[in-house]
Design a protein around this motif. Structure first.
Motif, PDB file in Angstrom:
ATOM      1  N   GLN A  65      24.679  79.411 124.911  1.00  0.00           N
ATOM      2  CA  GLN A  65      23.696  78.195 125.036  1.00  0.00           C
ATOM      3  C   GLN A  65      22.134  78.514 124.731  1.00  0.00           C
ATOM      4  OE1 GLN A  65      24.386  76.354 128.649  1.00  0.00           O
ATOM      5  NE2 GLN A  65      26.573  75.685 128.345  1.00  0.00           N
ATOM      6  N   GLY A  66      21.823  79.750 125.111  1.00  0.00           N
ATOM      7  CA  GLY A  66      20.625  79.880 124.736  1.00  0.00           C
ATOM      8  C   GLY A  66      19.988  79.980 126.357  1.00  0.00           C
ATOM      9  N   LEU A  67      18.786  80.598 126.621  1.00  0.00           N
ATOM     10  CA  LEU A  67      18.087  80.557 127.710  1.00  0.00           C
ATOM     11  C   LEU A  67      17.528  78.990 127.965  1.00  0.00           C
ATOM     12  CD1 LEU A  67      16.251  83.763 127.827  1.00  0.00           C
ATOM     13  CD2 LEU A  67      18.554  83.204 128.798  1.00  0.00           C
ATOM     14  N   LEU A  68      16.839  78.573 127.010  1.00  0.00           N
ATOM     15  CA  LEU A  68      16.373  77.254 126.909  1.00  0.00           C
ATOM     16  C   LEU A  68      16.982  76.284 125.851  1.00  0.00           C
ATOM     17  CD1 LEU A  68      12.689  78.320 127.329  1.00  0.00           C
ATOM     18  CD2 LEU A  68      13.850  77.512 129.304  1.00  0.00           C
ATOM     19  N   HIS A  69      17.373  75.237 126.497  1.00  0.00           N
ATOM     20  CA  HIS A  69      17.978  74.181 125.518  1.00  0.00           C
ATOM     21  C   HIS A  69      17.175  72.794 125.484  1.00  0.00           C
ATOM     22  CE1 HIS A  69      20.775  72.098 123.017  1.00  0.00           C
ATOM     23  NE2 HIS A  69      20.915  71.240 124.001  1.00  0.00           N
ATOM     24  N   GLY A  70      15.941  72.699 124.929  1.00  0.00           N
ATOM     25  CA  GLY A  70      14.947  71.754 124.708  1.00  0.00           C
ATOM     26  C   GLY A  70      15.518  70.544 124.045  1.00  0.00           C
ATOM     27  N   VAL A  71      15.571  69.171 124.301  1.00  0.00           N
ATOM     28  CA  VAL A  71      15.529  68.024 123.510  1.00  0.00           C
ATOM     29  C   VAL A  71      14.362  67.052 123.587  1.00  0.00           C
ATOM     30  CG1 VAL A  71      17.215  66.309 122.970  1.00  0.00           C
ATOM     31  CG2 VAL A  71      18.030  68.287 123.863  1.00  0.00           C
ATOM     32  N   ALA A  72      13.699  66.754 122.587  1.00  0.00           N
ATOM     33  CA  ALA A  72      12.772  66.182 122.398  1.00  0.00           C
ATOM     34  C   ALA A  72      13.157  64.680 122.003  1.00  0.00           C
ATOM     35  CB  ALA A  72      11.580  66.248 121.395  1.00  0.00           C
ATOM     36  N   SER A  73      12.869  63.564 122.822  1.00  0.00           N
ATOM     37  CA  SER A  73      13.222  62.257 122.529  1.00  0.00           C
ATOM     38  C   SER A  73      11.981  61.467 122.450  1.00  0.00           C
ATOM     39  CB  SER A  73      14.172  61.574 123.560  1.00  0.00           C
ATOM     40  OG  SER A  73      13.412  61.855 124.926  1.00  0.00           O
ATOM     41  N   THR A  79       6.517  63.273 119.092  1.00  0.00           N
ATOM     42  CA  THR A  79       7.443  64.329 119.492  1.00  0.00           C
ATOM     43  C   THR A  79       7.093  65.364 118.079  1.00  0.00           C
ATOM     44  OG1 THR A  79       9.110  63.430 118.396  1.00  0.00           O
ATOM     45  CG2 THR A  79       9.207  62.808 120.822  1.00  0.00           C
ATOM     46  N   GLY A  80       6.416  64.886 117.080  1.00  0.00           N
ATOM     47  CA  GLY A  80       6.223  65.769 115.930  1.00  0.00           C
ATOM     48  C   GLY A  80       7.376  65.804 114.983  1.00  0.00           C
ATOM     49  N   GLY A  81       8.716  65.009 115.476  1.00  0.00           N
ATOM     50  CA  GLY A  81       9.780  64.897 114.447  1.00  0.00           C
ATOM     51  C   GLY A  81      10.210  65.901 113.841  1.00  0.00           C
ATOM     52  N   GLY A  82      10.542  65.952 112.709  1.00  0.00           N
ATOM     53  CA  GLY A  82      11.290  67.099 112.146  1.00  0.00           C
ATOM     54  C   GLY A  82      10.348  68.458 112.062  1.00  0.00           C
ATOM     55  N   PHE A  83       8.998  68.097 111.961  1.00  0.00           N
ATOM     56  CA  PHE A  83       8.056  69.158 112.036  1.00  0.00           C
ATOM     57  C   PHE A  83       8.046  70.213 113.315  1.00  0.00           C
ATOM     58  CE2 PHE A  83       4.069  71.169 111.748  1.00  0.00           C
ATOM     59  CZ  PHE A  83       3.842  71.883 110.615  1.00  0.00           C
ATOM     60  N   PRO A  85       7.010  70.086 117.759  1.00  0.00           N
ATOM     61  CA  PRO A  85       6.116  69.670 118.750  1.00  0.00           C
ATOM     62  C   PRO A  85       4.676  70.015 118.259  1.00  0.00           C
ATOM     63  CG  PRO A  85       7.476  71.480 119.647  1.00  0.00           C
ATOM     64  CD  PRO A  85       7.943  71.297 118.417  1.00  0.00           C
ATOM     65  N   GLU A  86       4.444  71.037 117.477  1.00  0.00           N
ATOM     66  CA  GLU A  86       3.167  71.331 117.055  1.00  0.00           C
ATOM     67  C   GLU A  86       2.710  70.051 115.877  1.00  0.00           C
ATOM     68  OE1 GLU A  86       5.768  73.687 114.587  1.00  0.00           O
ATOM     69  OE2 GLU A  86       5.485  73.544 116.669  1.00  0.00           O
ATOM     70  N   GLY A  87       3.486  69.301 115.591  1.00  0.00           N
ATOM     71  CA  GLY A  87       2.980  68.326 114.583  1.00  0.00           C
ATOM     72  C   GLY A  87       2.687  67.087 115.253  1.00  0.00           C
ATOM     73  N   ASN A  88       2.870  66.971 116.603  1.00  0.00           N
ATOM     74  CA  ASN A  88       2.557  65.584 117.397  1.00  0.00           C
ATOM     75  C   ASN A  88       1.196  65.187 117.265  1.00  0.00           C
ATOM     76  OD1 ASN A  88       1.448  66.628 119.676  1.00  0.00           O
ATOM     77  ND2 ASN A  88       3.378  66.801 120.518  1.00  0.00           N
ATOM     78  N   LEU A  89       0.828  63.747 117.615  1.00  0.00           N
ATOM     79  CA  LEU A  89      -0.297  63.275 117.538  1.00  0.00           C
ATOM     80  C   LEU A  89      -1.251  64.093 118.637  1.00  0.00           C
ATOM     81  CD1 LEU A  89      -2.047  61.012 116.502  1.00  0.00           C
ATOM     82  CD2 LEU A  89      -1.517  59.787 118.115  1.00  0.00           C
ATOM     83  N   TYR A  90      -0.885  64.319 119.578  1.00  0.00           N
ATOM     84  CA  TYR A  90      -1.970  65.036 120.638  1.00  0.00           C
ATOM     85  C   TYR A  90      -2.331  66.494 120.192  1.00  0.00           C
ATOM     86  CZ  TYR A  90      -0.310  61.208 123.893  1.00  0.00           C
ATOM     87  OH  TYR A  90       0.251  60.297 124.216  1.00  0.00           O
ATOM     88  N   ALA A  91      -1.412  67.368 119.628  1.00  0.00           N
ATOM     89  CA  ALA A  91      -1.680  68.572 119.269  1.00  0.00           C
ATOM     90  C   ALA A  91      -2.367  68.287 117.977  1.00  0.00           C
ATOM     91  CB  ALA A  91      -0.315  69.399 118.661  1.00  0.00           C
ATOM     92  N   VAL A  92      -2.425  67.555 117.089  1.00  0.00           N
ATOM     93  CA  VAL A  92      -3.288  67.380 115.762  1.00  0.00           C
ATOM     94  C   VAL A  92      -4.592  66.853 116.370  1.00  0.00           C
ATOM     95  CG1 VAL A  92      -3.620  66.218 113.782  1.00  0.00           C
ATOM     96  CG2 VAL A  92      -1.529  67.130 114.303  1.00  0.00           C
ATOM     97  N   VAL A  93      -4.835  66.126 117.182  1.00  0.00           N
ATOM     98  CA  VAL A  93      -6.023  65.626 117.863  1.00  0.00           C
ATOM     99  C   VAL A  93      -6.730  66.549 118.414  1.00  0.00           C
ATOM    100  CG1 VAL A  93      -7.246  63.840 119.365  1.00  0.00           C
ATOM    101  CG2 VAL A  93      -5.249  63.016 117.670  1.00  0.00           C
ATOM    102  N   PHE A  94      -6.139  67.245 119.566  1.00  0.00           N
ATOM    103  CA  PHE A  94      -6.733  68.336 120.185  1.00  0.00           C
ATOM    104  C   PHE A  94      -7.268  69.220 119.285  1.00  0.00           C
ATOM    105  CE2 PHE A  94      -4.636  66.391 123.788  1.00  0.00           C
ATOM    106  CZ  PHE A  94      -5.712  65.799 124.520  1.00  0.00           C
ATOM    107  N   GLY A  95      -6.312  69.804 118.275  1.00  0.00           N
ATOM    108  CA  GLY A  95      -6.770  70.765 117.324  1.00  0.00           C
ATOM    109  C   GLY A  95      -8.045  70.558 116.421  1.00  0.00           C
TER     110      GLY A  95
END
Length: 125
Positions: A65-73, A79-83, A85-95
Motif C-alpha cells: 500500500q505504501g507508507l503514505l497514501h494521500g488523496v487530494a480532493s 489541489t493543483g489538479g493533474g500537475f 500539489p506544487e501547482g495549486n494557487l497557494y503555492a504559486v502565489v507564495f512562490g
C-alpha cells in the motif's frame, strides 16, 4: 501516542547511527558505508518493528500500500489538479511573493546586474 511509538525506535537507530558515523569522520568510505547501513537499518526497524507493533499489520501489507497514501480532493485550483500539489494557487502565489521579496533584497544590496539594452553578445575569437 502512536506517533511516539513509531518515532522513538527509528529515532534511536538514527541517533546511534549518527554517533557511529561521527566517530569515523576521517574516513570517507567508512562514513558512507556506515551511513547507508544506518539508513537500511532504520527502514528495517520501521518495517519490522514499528508497523507490526503500532499498526498491528504485516509489513508486506504496508509495502504494497505504501507508507503514505494521500488523496487530494477539491477544486483543481486548490489541489493543483493533474500537475500536483506544487501547482495549486497557494503555492504559486507564495512562490511569487518570495521571488519579489528576494529580488527586492538583492537589488537593495546591489547584487542585481542591470540589463543593458542594445548590448550584443560577442564570442571570443
Amino acid at each position: 501516542m502512536r506517533l511516539l511509538k513509531q518515532l522513538v525506535p527509528v529515532a534511536l537507530v538514527a541517533f546511534a547511527g549518527g554517533a557511529i558515523v561521527g566517530a569515523v569522520q576521517g574516513n570517507p568510505l567508512l562514513t558512507l558505508l556506515l551511513g547507508v547501513a544506518t539508513a537500511v537499518l532504520a527502514v528495517f526497524v520501521y518495517a519490522r518493528v514499528v508497523v507490526r507493533w503500532s499498526e498491528r499489520r504485516a509489513p508486506v501489507e504496508a509495502a504494497t500500500q505504501g507508507l503514505l497514501h494521500g488523496v487530494a480532493s477539491g477544486p483543481a485550483l486548490l489541489t493543483g489538479g493533474g500537475f500536483g500539489p506544487e501547482g495549486n494557487l497557494y503555492a504559486v502565489v507564495f512562490g511569487l511573493l518570495l521571488t519579489v521579496v528576494f529580488m527586492w533584497l538583492a537589488r537593495r544590496r546591489g547584487n542585481v546586474v542591470p540589463f543593458r539594452r542594445g548590448a550584443t553578445a560577442t564570442l571570443p575569437q
